[in-house]
Design a protein around this motif. Sequence first.
Motif, PDB file in Angstrom:
ATOM      1  N   GLY A 118       0.795  -1.318  -0.137  1.00 28.28           N
ATOM      2  CA  GLY A 118      -0.090  -0.055  -0.062  1.00 28.28           C
ATOM      3  C   GLY A 118       0.690   1.360   0.035  1.00 28.28           C
ATOM      4  N   SER A 119       0.275   2.262  -0.521  1.00 25.74           N
ATOM      5  CA  SER A 119       1.166   3.620  -0.496  1.00 25.74           C
ATOM      6  C   SER A 119       0.566   4.247   0.660  1.00 25.74           C
ATOM      7  CB  SER A 119       0.389   4.532  -1.793  1.00 25.74           C
ATOM      8  OG  SER A 119      -0.972   4.729  -1.742  1.00 25.74           O
ATOM      9  N   ARG A 120       1.142   5.470   0.782  1.00 25.69           N
ATOM     10  CA  ARG A 120       0.853   6.343   2.250  1.00 25.69           C
ATOM     11  C   ARG A 120      -0.821   6.609   2.286  1.00 25.69           C
ATOM     12  NH1 ARG A 120       3.755   9.300   6.007  1.00 25.69           N
ATOM     13  NH2 ARG A 120       2.399  11.180   6.546  1.00 25.69           N
ATOM     14  N   GLU A 121      -1.248   7.053   1.025  1.00 23.27           N
ATOM     15  CA  GLU A 121      -2.613   7.222   0.704  1.00 23.27           C
ATOM     16  C   GLU A 121      -3.496   6.127   1.352  1.00 23.27           C
ATOM     17  OE1 GLU A 121      -0.193   8.086  -1.711  1.00 23.27           O
ATOM     18  OE2 GLU A 121      -0.037  10.027  -1.106  1.00 23.27           O
ATOM     19  N   ASP A 122      -2.979   4.992   0.779  1.00 24.13           N
ATOM     20  CA  ASP A 122      -3.840   3.782   1.040  1.00 24.13           C
ATOM     21  C   ASP A 122      -4.041   3.677   2.529  1.00 24.13           C
ATOM     22  OD1 ASP A 122      -4.454   3.061  -1.722  1.00 24.13           O
ATOM     23  OD2 ASP A 122      -2.470   1.936  -1.719  1.00 24.13           O
ATOM     24  N   MET A 123      -2.818   3.680   3.090  1.00 23.80           N
ATOM     25  CA  MET A 123      -2.698   3.559   4.531  1.00 23.80           C
ATOM     26  C   MET A 123      -3.765   4.550   5.346  1.00 23.80           C
ATOM     27  SD  MET A 123       1.349   2.714   5.487  1.00 23.80           S
ATOM     28  CE  MET A 123       1.923   1.606   4.126  1.00 23.80           C
ATOM     29  N   GLU A 124      -3.410   5.813   4.881  1.00 20.07           N
ATOM     30  CA  GLU A 124      -4.635   6.922   5.573  1.00 20.07           C
ATOM     31  C   GLU A 124      -6.020   6.572   5.515  1.00 20.07           C
ATOM     32  OE1 GLU A 124      -2.839  10.565   4.015  1.00 20.07           O
ATOM     33  OE2 GLU A 124      -1.001  10.390   5.461  1.00 20.07           O
ATOM     34  N   GLU A 125      -6.289   6.220   4.236  1.00 22.98           N
ATOM     35  CA  GLU A 125      -7.656   5.899   3.712  1.00 22.98           C
ATOM     36  C   GLU A 125      -8.038   4.726   4.855  1.00 22.98           C
ATOM     37  OE1 GLU A 125     -10.432   3.848   0.370  1.00 22.98           O
ATOM     38  OE2 GLU A 125      -8.299   4.551  -0.362  1.00 22.98           O
ATOM     39  N   CYS A 126      -7.351   3.792   5.026  1.00 22.85           N
ATOM     40  CA  CYS A 126      -7.724   2.524   5.878  1.00 22.85           C
ATOM     41  C   CYS A 126      -7.857   3.203   7.245  1.00 22.85           C
ATOM     42  CB  CYS A 126      -6.461   1.393   5.711  1.00 22.85           C
ATOM     43  SG  CYS A 126      -7.073  -0.149   6.702  1.00 22.85           S
ATOM     44  N   VAL A 127      -6.927   3.738   7.819  1.00 15.78           N
ATOM     45  CA  VAL A 127      -6.992   4.570   9.076  1.00 15.78           C
ATOM     46  C   VAL A 127      -8.253   5.278   9.205  1.00 15.78           C
ATOM     47  CG1 VAL A 127      -5.982   6.168  10.743  1.00 15.78           C
ATOM     48  CG2 VAL A 127      -4.465   4.567   9.578  1.00 15.78           C
ATOM     49  N   GLY A 128      -8.713   5.833   8.212  1.00 16.90           N
ATOM     50  CA  GLY A 128      -9.974   6.642   8.371  1.00 16.90           C
ATOM     51  C   GLY A 128     -11.160   5.816   8.350  1.00 16.90           C
ATOM     52  N   ASP A 129     -10.975   4.714   7.480  1.00 18.39           N
ATOM     53  CA  ASP A 129     -12.155   3.657   7.418  1.00 18.39           C
ATOM     54  C   ASP A 129     -12.179   2.743   8.904  1.00 18.39           C
ATOM     55  OD1 ASP A 129     -12.276   4.223   4.917  1.00 18.39           O
ATOM     56  OD2 ASP A 129     -11.510   2.316   4.081  1.00 18.39           O
ATOM     57  N   VAL A 130     -11.021   2.762   9.499  1.00 18.07           N
ATOM     58  CA  VAL A 130     -11.173   2.220  10.869  1.00 18.07           C
ATOM     59  C   VAL A 130     -11.887   2.787  12.038  1.00 18.07           C
ATOM     60  CG1 VAL A 130      -9.750   1.365  13.081  1.00 18.07           C
ATOM     61  CG2 VAL A 130      -8.955   0.838  10.464  1.00 18.07           C
ATOM     62  N   PHE A 131     -11.559   4.233  11.699  1.00 18.81           N
ATOM     63  CA  PHE A 131     -12.293   5.104  12.828  1.00 18.81           C
ATOM     64  C   PHE A 131     -13.790   5.212  12.366  1.00 18.81           C
ATOM     65  CE2 PHE A 131      -7.907   5.963  14.285  1.00 18.81           C
ATOM     66  CZ  PHE A 131      -8.169   6.090  15.691  1.00 18.81           C
ATOM     67  N   SER A 132     -14.035   5.354  11.339  1.00 23.93           N
ATOM     68  CA  SER A 132     -15.489   5.296  10.897  1.00 23.93           C
ATOM     69  C   SER A 132     -16.133   4.040  11.344  1.00 23.93           C
ATOM     70  CB  SER A 132     -15.605   5.218   9.367  1.00 23.93           C
ATOM     71  OG  SER A 132     -15.058   6.687   8.858  1.00 23.93           O
ATOM     72  N   ALA A 133     -15.734   2.939  11.089  1.00 23.61           N
ATOM     73  CA  ALA A 133     -16.220   1.783  11.507  1.00 23.61           C
ATOM     74  C   ALA A 133     -16.497   1.702  13.257  1.00 23.61           C
ATOM     75  CB  ALA A 133     -15.357   0.374  11.183  1.00 23.61           C
ATOM     76  N   VAL A 134     -15.472   2.237  13.944  1.00 18.09           N
ATOM     77  CA  VAL A 134     -15.484   2.291  15.170  1.00 18.09           C
ATOM     78  C   VAL A 134     -16.646   3.323  15.799  1.00 18.09           C
ATOM     79  CG1 VAL A 134     -14.227   2.894  17.436  1.00 18.09           C
ATOM     80  CG2 VAL A 134     -13.115   1.973  15.656  1.00 18.09           C
ATOM     81  N   PHE A 135     -16.798   4.349  15.316  1.00 19.90           N
ATOM     82  CA  PHE A 135     -17.745   5.401  15.563  1.00 19.90           C
ATOM     83  C   PHE A 135     -19.176   4.960  15.222  1.00 19.90           C
ATOM     84  CE2 PHE A 135     -14.259   8.716  14.791  1.00 19.90           C
ATOM     85  CZ  PHE A 135     -13.709   8.472  16.091  1.00 19.90           C
ATOM     86  N   ILE A 136     -19.262   4.160  14.216  1.00 18.85           N
ATOM     87  CA  ILE A 136     -20.515   3.651  13.620  1.00 18.85           C
ATOM     88  C   ILE A 136     -20.885   2.691  14.560  1.00 18.85           C
ATOM     89  CG2 ILE A 136     -21.645   2.277  11.650  1.00 18.85           C
ATOM     90  CD1 ILE A 136     -20.052   3.843   9.706  1.00 18.85           C
ATOM     91  N   SER A 137     -20.235   1.674  14.936  1.00 18.30           N
ATOM     92  CA  SER A 137     -20.194   0.671  15.556  1.00 18.30           C
ATOM     93  C   SER A 137     -20.877   1.289  17.188  1.00 18.30           C
ATOM     94  CB  SER A 137     -19.035  -0.372  15.752  1.00 18.30           C
ATOM     95  OG  SER A 137     -19.412  -1.190  16.833  1.00 18.30           O
ATOM     96  N   TYR A 138     -20.080   2.122  17.572  1.00 13.47           N
ATOM     97  CA  TYR A 138     -20.644   2.537  18.897  1.00 13.47           C
ATOM     98  C   TYR A 138     -21.664   3.326  18.861  1.00 13.47           C
ATOM     99  CZ  TYR A 138     -20.257   4.463  23.609  1.00 13.47           C
ATOM    100  OH  TYR A 138     -20.447   4.985  24.684  1.00 13.47           O
ATOM    101  N   ASP A 139     -22.159   4.289  17.907  1.00 14.45           N
ATOM    102  CA  ASP A 139     -23.180   4.903  17.538  1.00 14.45           C
ATOM    103  C   ASP A 139     -24.461   3.749  17.680  1.00 14.45           C
ATOM    104  OD1 ASP A 139     -22.147   7.291  17.755  1.00 14.45           O
ATOM    105  OD2 ASP A 139     -22.199   7.684  15.616  1.00 14.45           O
TER     106      ASP A 139
END
Length: 191
Positions: free
Chosen positions: A41-62
């Motif tokens: 993965g590129s740096r952008e891929d990693m940053e996108e993945c990190v964003g996806d992780v936090f989105s999933a955490v927040f959605i799961s908590y909500d």
Amino acid sequence: MTDSEYKKLYEKDPSEAQTALFNEYLSYVYAIVYNKLRSCGSREDMEECVGDVFSAVFISYDRNGFFDGDMKGFIGTIASRTAIQMYRRLVRSSDTVYIEDENTEIADSQRVERITERSDMRNTLLRLIESLGEPDSDIIIQKYYYNMNSNEIASKHSMSPEAVRMRCSRALKKLKELLTREGYDMKEGNV
């Protein structure tokens, strides 16, 4: 940040709670994502993945309104699973050859065979690890995928570190037997 601290902050101000959680666990999530994607993965891929992780955490908590247990473990699990999904997407797309691209060489049959063998081995390994049952499959995954030590694993499973090491040793022995039955040569260097 513990589950109860996050819960109190979330009840007061959800946006502030999400920001605090993001700030506290960003490095942890990025380390997991980097570890999984650094080979493809590129740096952008990693940053996108990190964003996806936090989105999933927040959605799961909500959706659930609470985490029952260790917040760090929960976030780590989501991070690892999300990174694995992105890894699979990236690996699949990286083998695509576009005819219009003059600089692209079509993969030779040896490379295709090697990629296929590696993919088959990963799928078999994951299937066999799952077949070990609980808690052995969790112990193996936490130790070798999440790089957790025996003390950390022991606290998650209410076991002593010695019991974790013993279960891990037995599970690895069983896994080796299962891989041999599947036709994999388990001599050193032939896996």
